[in-house]
Design an enzyme around this catalytic site. Structure first.
Site, mmCIF file in Angstrom:
data_model
loop_
_atom_site.group_PDB
_atom_site.id
_atom_site.type_symbol
_atom_site.label_atom_id
_atom_site.label_comp_id
_atom_site.label_asym_id
_atom_site.label_seq_id
_atom_site.Cartn_x
_atom_site.Cartn_y
_atom_site.Cartn_z
ATOM 1 C CB CYS A 227 -0.953 -0.115 1.099
ATOM 2 S SG CYS A 227 -0.173 0.042 2.888
ATOM 3 C CG ASN B 139 4.232 -1.760 5.338
ATOM 4 O OD1 ASN B 139 5.568 -2.104 5.735
ATOM 5 N ND2 ASN B 139 3.436 -2.721 5.028
ATOM 6 C CB CYS C 292 -3.449 1.631 7.088
ATOM 7 S SG CYS C 292 -3.195 3.376 7.963
ATOM 8 N NE ARG C 293 -4.642 1.399 1.655
ATOM 9 C CZ ARG C 293 -4.497 2.139 0.458
ATOM 10 N NH1 ARG C 293 -5.267 2.008 -0.508
ATOM 11 N NH2 ARG C 293 -3.367 2.811 0.168
ATOM 12 C CB SER C 294 0.229 -3.408 2.632
ATOM 13 O OG SER C 294 1.024 -2.498 3.439
ATOM 14 C CG ASP D 138 -4.901 5.296 2.692
ATOM 15 O OD1 ASP D 138 -4.893 4.970 4.105
ATOM 16 O OD2 ASP D 138 -3.929 5.930 2.356
#
Length: 175
Positions: free
Chosen positions: A20, A23, A25-27, A139
């Protein structure tokens, strides 16, 4: 989708990275969710997961506290994560590069120096027919806890779809 170089054995696991922006939050959420699915299926020795960001703003930092809280609410432990930036040299050692939105898709495809490496890049939501039309996992960084929980739900569904496609190929290669 067919998965590149799917002939894993214990010395060469299938290597997946989630990417993401920062690195945090999402990934990291995607990495932990898929790792959990893989571990619970007994395929942990055959698949490795990791994550990174396209930017370097958060290198060395823990995951966002809201991501850690959303993960914990669903039984995942995100407390050990440390952010890092994707290095294009990693392409050679990766089998699948899963990006969380079209921005990372463009960046990673530009960083890839070969068609083989570009072919490794896939949008996470592309694995889930119900979510594929959305393309991007939003995001949640500038939003609230509710969006973190919603994003985690999207990631869980897409990772389940990815795992459903990946597991039979991994199991077949383990024979």
């Amino acid at each position: 989708m067919s998965f590149p170089s799917l002939s894993p054995d214990e010395s060469t696991p299938f290597r997946i990275i989630f990417v993401c922006t920062g690195n945090i939050c999402r990934s990291p959420m995607a990495e932990l969710v898929l790792r959990d699915l893989i571990t619970r299926s007994g395929l942990g020795r055959l698949v490795t997961t990791s994550s990174a960001g396209t930017g370097d703003w958060h290198v060395g930092e823990q995951a966002d506290t809201r991501a850690v809280a959303a993960l914990a609410a669903r039984g995942y432990d995100g407390s050990h994560h440390r952010a890092r930036q994707f290095d294009p040299a990693w392409f050679a050692d990766l089998d699948l590069v899963v990006v969380l939105d079209r921005t990372q898709d463009r960046i990673l495809r530009n960083w890839a120096t070969t068609d083989k490496d570009r072919d490794k890049v896939r949008l996470l939501l592309s694995f889930d027919p119900d979510q594929a039309p959305l393309s991007d996992v939003p995001d949640p960084y500038y939003s609230d806890d509710a969006l973190f929980a919603s994003v985690l739900g999207m990631i869980e569904r897409a990772n389940q779809a990815l795992f459903t496609q990946l597991a039979p190929a991994i199991r077949q290669g383990d024979r």
